[in-house]
Design a protein around this motif. Structure first.
Motif, PDB file in Angstrom:
ATOM      1  N   UNK A 138      12.378  11.056   3.410  1.00 29.00           N
ATOM      2  CA  UNK A 138      12.046  11.521   1.879  1.00 29.00           C
ATOM      3  C   UNK A 138      11.116  12.513   2.046  1.00 29.00           C
ATOM      4  N   UNK A 139      10.885  13.349   0.890  1.00 26.92           N
ATOM      5  CA  UNK A 139       9.779  14.554   0.962  1.00 26.92           C
ATOM      6  C   UNK A 139       9.106  13.894  -0.477  1.00 26.92           C
ATOM      7  N   UNK A 140       7.733  14.060  -0.409  1.00 24.25           N
ATOM      8  CA  UNK A 140       6.796  13.725  -1.817  1.00 24.25           C
ATOM      9  C   UNK A 140       5.734  14.515  -2.074  1.00 24.25           C
ATOM     10  N   UNK A 141       5.229  14.975  -2.880  1.00 27.59           N
ATOM     11  CA  UNK A 141       4.225  15.460  -3.378  1.00 27.59           C
ATOM     12  C   UNK A 141       3.419  14.497  -3.735  1.00 27.59           C
ATOM     13  N   UNK A 142       1.969  14.182  -3.233  1.00 32.11           N
ATOM     14  CA  UNK A 142       1.031  13.146  -3.574  1.00 32.11           C
ATOM     15  C   UNK A 142      -0.145  13.804  -3.802  1.00 32.11           C
ATOM     16  N   UNK A 143      -1.151  12.949  -4.406  1.00 29.97           N
ATOM     17  CA  UNK A 143      -2.740  13.417  -4.714  1.00 29.97           C
ATOM     18  C   UNK A 143      -3.013  14.285  -5.946  1.00 29.97           C
ATOM     19  N   UNK A 144      -3.848  14.861  -5.710  1.00 34.49           N
ATOM     20  CA  UNK A 144      -4.761  15.364  -4.794  1.00 34.49           C
ATOM     21  C   UNK A 144      -5.566  14.283  -4.178  1.00 34.49           C
ATOM     22  N   UNK A 145      -5.881  13.096  -5.078  1.00 33.43           N
ATOM     23  CA  UNK A 145      -6.819  12.085  -4.399  1.00 33.43           C
ATOM     24  C   UNK A 145      -6.274  11.544  -3.397  1.00 33.43           C
ATOM     25  N   UNK A 146      -6.737  11.117  -2.224  1.00 30.82           N
ATOM     26  CA  UNK A 146      -6.182  10.272  -1.322  1.00 30.82           C
ATOM     27  C   UNK A 146      -7.263   9.166  -0.789  1.00 30.82           C
ATOM     28  N   UNK A 147      -6.825   8.083  -0.741  1.00 28.56           N
ATOM     29  CA  UNK A 147      -7.783   6.881  -0.422  1.00 28.56           C
ATOM     30  C   UNK A 147      -7.831   7.267   1.387  1.00 28.56           C
ATOM     31  N   UNK A 148      -9.050   7.258   1.846  1.00 31.25           N
ATOM     32  CA  UNK A 148      -9.298   7.439   3.519  1.00 31.25           C
ATOM     33  C   UNK A 148      -9.179   5.868   4.101  1.00 31.25           C
ATOM     34  N   UNK A 149      -7.881   5.237   4.043  1.00 32.72           N
ATOM     35  CA  UNK A 149      -7.646   3.993   4.553  1.00 32.72           C
ATOM     36  C   UNK A 149      -6.797   4.397   5.564  1.00 32.72           C
TER      37      UNK A 149
END
Length: 329
Positions: free
Chosen positions: A94-105
């Motif tokens: 799959x392709x996805x567009x995520x964020x722009x906030x991203x948890x640095x886990x």
């Protein structure tokens, strides 16, 4: 509402964690934070999240947890038809567009705006864009104006896109007609291209704003028409005249000695239902700025509000958020 839910999910992801914009592929970052494309094979599937892994070790997002929500677009990459979460399975690409906030886990986590599934091998995956600026065309002295034969725009990620009248234009999940003229700053769309890079199909999502703002050093425009002058704030903010902007949208503006400027739905506006209050927000120069939600409850927001020569001004981003306007480049 869609953007509000997405923002709440992003805040939930980042609570208690350091948070940063999702990493972009290019070295030069765009002027605004935008969703970032990720891709991979599903190696774990839960009710509301998928774990994606790909073989590109140089990709900082080669392993990522993608969170799904009721506002996530889940779409068949070939047909453009909607999919359901249960249509996804382990081993799918799959392709996805995520964020722009991203948890640095470890691995990082981000909320998905759009997920594309059912991708054949070696298939040219369509691309998701949000329009930041539509390039103006030279007006032809023809009355009535003729339909556009093409439109060129800059996406929020900096990509330049041209769509001609040869491309197939379709709406997402509605029977509304869409045209090249429907592509405005703030429009979200999915674009299919041929092997030469020409757009052959574009699917437009429902416009998620009341309109768009364009701001220069001296003037502010609403939906392409100049409505008033801007003012520079002491902290460097651009300040906009509340009345001029709101009335251009068909809203009403009044003055209350205790509340300041009161912005409410006007007779020309399509009001949300059910509507428990007619007021959108109040802003007191040098004091509180209070938004009003659909239940009539107030919430405090932040920004600069000043009054000068009988005109009340409010910070650009604060006013845009309160009036649900996209800020064009």
């Amino acid at each position: 509402m869609k953007r509000l839910i997405t923002c709440l999910l992003a805040l939930t992801l980042c609570a208690g964690l350091m948070c940063a914009p999702a990493a972009a592929a290019e070295e030069s970052a765009p002027s605004r934070l935008t969703p970032v494309q990720v891709w991979g094979t599903i190696t774990r599937l839960d009710d509301d999240s998928i774990l994606l892994e790909n073989s590109n070790e140089s990709n900082p997002n080669s392993e990522i947890i993608v969170h799904l929500s009721e506002t996530t677009y889940l779409i068949d990459a070939v047909t453009g038809d909607p999919m359901k979460a249960e249509d996804l399975k382990d081993g799918d690409t799959v392709y996805a567009w995520v964020g722009p906030a991203m948890a640095l886990s470890l691995p990082p986590q981000a909320a998905a705006t759009i997920v594309l599934g059912n991708i054949p091998a070696d298939y040219a995956v369509p691309q998701y864009y949000q329009v930041a600026e539509v390039k103006p065309q030279i007006a032809q002295p023809i009355n009535p104006p003729q339909p556009l034969t093409y439109v060129e725009f800059t996406a929020t990620d900096g990509t330049e896109v041209k769509i001609t009248d040869k491309a197939q234009l379709t709406p997402y999940l509605t029977k509304n007609m869409v045209y090249l003229e429907s592509i405005l700053p703030g429009t979200e769309l999915l674009v299919w291209k041929d092997s030469q890079g020409s757009v052959i199909k574009a699917m437009l999502f429902a416009y998620d704003y009341r309109g768009y703002l364009s701001v220069s050093e001296e003037a502010v425009s609403v939906n392409g028409a100049v409505v008033g002058k801007t003012r520079a704030g002491e902290d460097g903010d651009v300040l906009l005249p509340i009345r001029a902007v709101a009335e251009a949208l068909g809203m009403e503006v009044s003055w209350d000695a205790a509340k300041g400027a009161v912005v409410s739905y006007g007779e020309k506006m399509i009001k949300p239902a059910p509507l428990t209050t007619n007021v959108l927000f109040t802003a007191m120069p040098g004091g509180e700025i209070l938004g009003v939600d659909g239940d009539g409850e107030t919430y405090e927001t932040y920004g600069t509000c000043v009054k000068e020569n009988g005109v009340t001004y409010l910070s650009l981003h604060t006013l845009a958020n309160l009036l649900d306007l996209f800020i064009a480049d």
